[in-house]
Design an enzyme around this catalytic site. Structure first.
Site, short mmCIF file in Angstrom:
data_model
loop_
_atom_site.label_atom_id
_atom_site.label_comp_id
_atom_site.label_asym_id
_atom_site.label_seq_id
_atom_site.Cartn_x
_atom_site.Cartn_y
_atom_site.Cartn_z
N ASP A 37 0.86 -1.18 0.00
CA ASP A 37 0.00 0.00 0.00
C ASP A 37 0.92 1.25 0.00
OD1 ASP A 37 -2.51 1.50 0.76
OD2 ASP A 37 -1.33 1.86 2.55
N ILE A 38 0.37 2.40 -0.35
CA ILE A 38 1.23 3.60 -0.44
C ILE A 38 1.01 4.53 0.76
CG2 ILE A 38 1.78 5.66 -1.79
CD1 ILE A 38 1.23 4.04 -4.32
N ASP A 39 -0.16 5.20 0.81
CA ASP A 39 -0.37 6.23 1.86
C ASP A 39 -0.51 5.58 3.24
OD1 ASP A 39 -0.97 9.02 0.44
OD2 ASP A 39 -1.83 7.43 -0.78
N ASP A 215 -2.12 -0.25 5.82
CA ASP A 215 -2.34 0.47 7.08
C ASP A 215 -3.80 0.74 7.40
OD1 ASP A 215 -2.51 2.42 4.92
OD2 ASP A 215 -2.68 3.90 6.53
O1 LIG Z 1 -4.50 2.86 -0.40
P1 LIG Z 1 -3.57 3.99 -0.07
O2 LIG Z 1 -2.35 4.03 -0.93
O3 LIG Z 1 -3.23 4.04 1.37
O4 LIG Z 1 -4.41 5.30 -0.39
C1 LIG Z 1 -5.53 5.63 0.47
C2 LIG Z 1 -5.93 7.07 0.25
O5 LIG Z 1 -4.74 7.84 0.49
C3 LIG Z 1 -4.82 9.25 0.30
O6 LIG Z 1 -5.52 9.82 1.37
C4 LIG Z 1 -4.86 9.63 2.62
O7 LIG Z 1 -3.53 10.19 2.56
C5 LIG Z 1 -3.50 11.64 2.41
C6 LIG Z 1 -2.04 12.03 2.25
O8 LIG Z 1 -1.28 11.55 3.31
C7 LIG Z 1 -4.15 12.27 3.63
O9 LIG Z 1 -4.13 13.69 3.50
C8 LIG Z 1 -5.60 11.76 3.74
O10 LIG Z 1 -6.19 12.26 4.93
C9 LIG Z 1 -5.63 10.23 3.77
O11 LIG Z 1 -6.96 9.75 3.75
C10 LIG Z 1 -5.43 9.59 -1.04
O12 LIG Z 1 -5.64 10.97 -1.13
C11 LIG Z 1 -6.68 8.79 -1.36
O13 LIG Z 1 -7.05 9.02 -2.70
C12 LIG Z 1 -6.38 7.31 -1.17
O14 LIG Z 1 -7.53 6.53 -1.44
MG LIG Z 2 -2.87 3.26 3.11
#
Ligand SMILES: O=P(O)(O)OC[C@H]1O[C@H](O[C@H]2O[C@H](CO)[C@@H](O)[C@H](O)[C@H]2O)[C@H](O)[C@@H](O)[C@@H]1O
Ligand SMILES: [Mg+2]
Length: 264
Positions: A37-39, A215
């Site tokens: 996963d990224i974020d 996460d």
């Molecule tokens: O599946 P992921 O790679 O974990 O992506 C999930 C969502 O991540 C992003 O939002 C989240 O991260 C942002 C930056 O750190 C943060 O500002 C936000 O509050 C989080 O929810 C992204 O913007 C989404 O499109 C993804 O689905």
């Molecule tokens: Mg994530």
């Protein structure tokens, strides 16, 4: 290679700290496929979707690790595929985007999700209505739309109510995906678990044991698939609820350190 046995397949438990879960990658690289996963997993969370920071060494560590795994490393994210490549330039990893609704395989073939005209129009209306609320951000991801309230946590209820209303309008082909201070409308047919299974049906992933690292609630489907297929599942951070992950790592920074060490 030894892992703690879990009580029941599919039964959610708090994940024990278990960083050695990743050492199998360097011991038996020919046996494993890595799904990241990224974020909140590879990258620290930021105040806004655009404010994320990719440490310059990270793409190179992932590329070295990918090479050790004969290319069996994929990113599995809620971001759009198009957003991902610039983050990890100059490399183009296999990637599943929009929580599995779009996917680029190891051969570079991209399966896109359709964007019906009615959904296009709905995104415009959401941006107009909800995007006007101070601190609330609307992220247009093509075949999905995310509404973020990290900068306006007091709007959580309003955002949830509005997105539920828009979901009713969108119909049964769409689902609500709750995340970290975000609510999204995404295609209903997809999940990260399905994306991991699709990768595992193709070279260079086929025949390998999946190690899934994530996460958030959207990562639970890939944890379930990894567990079921004899792999390993790792949750980054302290989960607010229960998780199917069998191990945990305290932070994205710690995960990056481990990956960098494995990549050497
Ligand atoms: O599946 P992921 O790679 O974990 O992506 C999930 C969502 O991540 C992003 O939002 C989240 O991260 C942002 C930056 O750190 C943060 O500002 C936000 O509050 C989080 O929810 C992204 O913007 C989404 O499109 C993804 O689905
Ligand atoms: Mg994530």
């Amino acid at each position: 290679m030894t892992y703690e046995e879990q009580p029941e397949q599919g039964e959610a438990q708090p994940a024990p700290p278990n960083e050695p879960a990743l050492s199998a990658l360097s011991l038996y690289p020919q046996e494993w496929a890595l799904f990241l996963d990224i974020d909140g997993t590879l990258l620290d969370l930021a105040e806004t979707p655009e404010a994320i920071v990719v440490p310059p060494s990270l793409p190179f560590a992932l590329q070295a690790l990918s090479r050790q795994l004969d290319g069996a490393l994929a990113l599995v994210t809620g971001r759009a595929v198009a957003f991902v490549d610039p983050l990890f330039a100059p490399f183009h990893f296999p990637v599943a985007g929009l929580h599995g609704a779009e996917r680029r395989d190891a051969a570079g073939r991209l399966r896109r999700a359709l964007i019906p005209p009615a959904f296009q129009e709905m995104k415009r209306v959401i941006a107009q209505e909800v995007g006007a609320w101070p601190g609330v951000l609307v992220e247009d991801k093509g075949a999905a739309v995310a509404v973020h309230y990290r900068l306006a946590p007091e709007r959580e209820g309003d955002v949830a109510e509005a997105m539920q209303r828009y979901l009713q309008e969108a119909g049964p082909d769409w689902i609500l995906q709750h995340g970290k201070l975000v609510v999204e409308i995404c295609p209903a047919h997809a999940s990260k678990g399905h994306a991991v299974e699709a990768f595992l049906g193709e070279p260079p992933f086929s025949g390998r044991r999946p190690l899934a690292i994530g996460d958030d609630v959207t990562d639970e489907t890939m944890f379930g698939v990894a567990n079921r297929l004899g792999g390993q599942s790792v949750r980054v951070g302290t989960p607010s609820g229960k998780t199917l992950a069998r191990a945990s790592i305290p932070s994205p920074a710690r995960l990056r350190e481990i990956l960098a060490a494995l990549a050497k």
